[in-house]
Design a protein around this motif. Structure first.
Motif, short mmCIF file in Angstrom:
data_model
loop_
_atom_site.label_atom_id
_atom_site.label_comp_id
_atom_site.label_asym_id
_atom_site.label_seq_id
_atom_site.Cartn_x
_atom_site.Cartn_y
_atom_site.Cartn_z
N THR A 23 0.83 -1.20 0.00
CA THR A 23 0.00 0.00 0.00
C THR A 23 0.87 1.25 0.00
N ILE B 87 -7.93 2.32 0.73
CA ILE B 87 -6.70 1.59 0.45
C ILE B 87 -6.15 2.03 -0.89
N PRO C 180 -6.10 -3.73 -4.91
CA PRO C 180 -6.63 -3.49 -3.57
C PRO C 180 -7.41 -4.66 -2.96
N SER D 297 -3.23 1.31 -3.44
CA SER D 297 -2.20 0.33 -3.77
C SER D 297 -0.96 1.00 -4.35
#
Lengths: 119, 340
Positions: free
Chosen positions: B179, B238, B246, B240
């Motif tokens: 992430t 989130i 994700p 990536s």
């Protein structure tokens, strides 16, 4: 220089175990679990989950020193159960919860993907 | 042992809603769980999901203006495709090979030289992956299809190097982070008063509304404060880094959190040879854990420090473990020959 290797944060050393338990001699049904190579991720999660158990009287954790990757979890229960049983039950219920979450995520993601592809 | 409901319907346990998603990011809502659960998931996604990244660089020629170490660090940061890494690659420390092999690493090579008058830019796409590698190709997301910039070369300058990419987690080095960021928010209206807004005259006027505010009921004017309220809806964003999509980051996060918990159960079932009902042994986290084998459990266990499992080869003291001669911690530049 003399910094410890970074992998010592998550790999157990020789002869080290993940968890050790020590009975609290001053109180019945109380124990301190020492978790090696673990941090707040697991510490706070277990602490919070144990508190949902009605037989758990006390549950708290501390990281004795930020430079050492370990934490201590103190659990006290009533006569119905033992700290070890409560801890194992907490772990098992969390694994179950996570399993359900994983299934829901798979389903949701598929639905979302279909919605994205059509629009 | 009815403290935890063992029968789960679909509306039991944590719920997940996807608000917005694409191949690089996902906005999700976690509900019906506590703060510790959501935070554990966030922390595990940030630090403990394995990906692949360049770990060792063997430099043959580097006549660019960038020093070797600098170049190695830049190469380490290049995101490499890590989808389904657990089925394709093992950790070098778990491998039987001496230094690295096909089972535990992917080799990428780079050869670039500037011959013309104009400067040449070396991009991530110029990294050539070894034939037969199942993963580890540089992530390219820009419309030009070039990837990240590695370095620039002037006329006559040359780069010739070999990169060894290995599996690792972000706890060891941030280059393995799947992430770029995980946004985390709850209680957009601050009903729980976990935040004390600073203000000149009026906090409501001066602070912008949260982007999640429309997803929750605004507070009613004059409503009494609920001291027992706890947060139960969490908004995660989130983002990536490119190595994993994700949804896989989330799934892997769940999996590794389960593995952490399973390791705790495993420790207790391992050292209970005295027999008090935990004889179920090790079970992989993918399986459904029933409450079955719980029972017994008297006091006074012999505690550990005997027969501890070690993930890296048995025996040996001092430098005899596999870590003895290993190159770890950062990006190593092994050799720099033919300079100038």
């Amino acid at each position: 220089m003399n910094a410890p290797d970074r992998f010592e944060l998550f790999l157990l050393g020789d002869g080290e175990t993940k968890v050790s338990m020590e009975q609290d001699t001053r109180q019945p049904n109380a124990a301190i679990f020492t978790f090696n190579k673990e941090d707040h991720t697991l510490g706070n999660l277990l602490r919070a989950t144990l508190l949902h158990n009605e037989h758990v009287v006390f549950s708290a954790y501390k990281v004795p020193h930020p430079l050492f990757p370990k934490f201590e979890l103190r659990v006290q229960t009533d006569e119905e159960t033992t700290p070890k049983e409560a801890l194992l039950a907490a772990c098992q219920s969390l694994i179950g919860d996570l399993q359900m979450l994983s299934q829901k995520l798979t389903r949701e993601w598929e639905l979302n993907k279909i919605a994205r592809d059509t629009s | 042992m009815d403290d935890y409901d063992t029968i789960y319907g679909s509306d039991r346990g944590p719920q997940i809603t996807i608000k917005e998603a694409d191949s690089r990011h996902a906005q999700i809502v976690l509900s019906n769980c506590d703060l510790a659960f959501a935070n554990a998931l966030r922390r595990i996604m940030l630090a403990e999901i394995p990906t692949i990244a360049i770990d060792i660089v063997e430099i043959q020629t580097n006549t660019s203006v960038i020093p070797d170490e600098f170049l190695c660090h830049r190469l380490g940061m290049v995101p490499l495709d890590s989808t389904n890494i657990d089925d394709k690659l093992i950790y070098t420390r778990d491998c039987f090979c001496d230094q690295y092999c096909e089972r535990c690493s992917v080799t990428l090579s780079l050869h670039a030289r500037c011959t013309g008058e104009d400067n040449v830019t070396v991009y991530a796409r110029d990294l050539v992956i070894a034939e037969g590698a199942q993963l580890g190709s540089p992530v390219i997301n820009d419309p030009e299809g070039q990837g990240t910039v590695i370095c620039k070369l002037r006329k006559g300058q040359e780069l010739r190097l070999k990169c060894i990419a290995k599996k690792g987690i972000a706890k060891e080095h941030a280059k393995w982070a799947p992430t770029a960021a995980v946004g985390f928010e709850y209680d957009p209206w601050n009903k729980l008063r976990h935040i004390d807004y600073w203000y000149e005259e009026d906090a409501k006027e001066e602070w912008p509304k949260s982007k999640y505010a429309d997803w929750e009921e605004p507070p009613i004017e004059g409503e009494p404060f609920n001291y027992d309220a706890v947060p139960s809806r969490f908004y995660l964003d989130i983002e990536s880094a490119g190595s994993l999509p994700p949804d896989e980051i989330l799934q892997q996060g769940i999996k590794y959190l389960q593995e952490k918990l399973a390791a705790v159960i495993e420790t207790f079932s391992n050292k209970n040879e005295t027999g008090d009902g935990f004889g179920d042994g090790v079970r992989s986290p993918g399986q459904d854990y029933s409450m079955g084998g719980m029972g017994g459990g008297g006091a006074g266990y012999e505690t550990p420090y005997q027969g501890g499992r070690t993930p890296f080869g048995g025996g040996g003291f001092g430098g005899a473990t596999e870590y003895g001669g290993r190159l770890m911690g950062g990006h190593k530049c092994v050799a720099a020959v033919a300079m100038g």
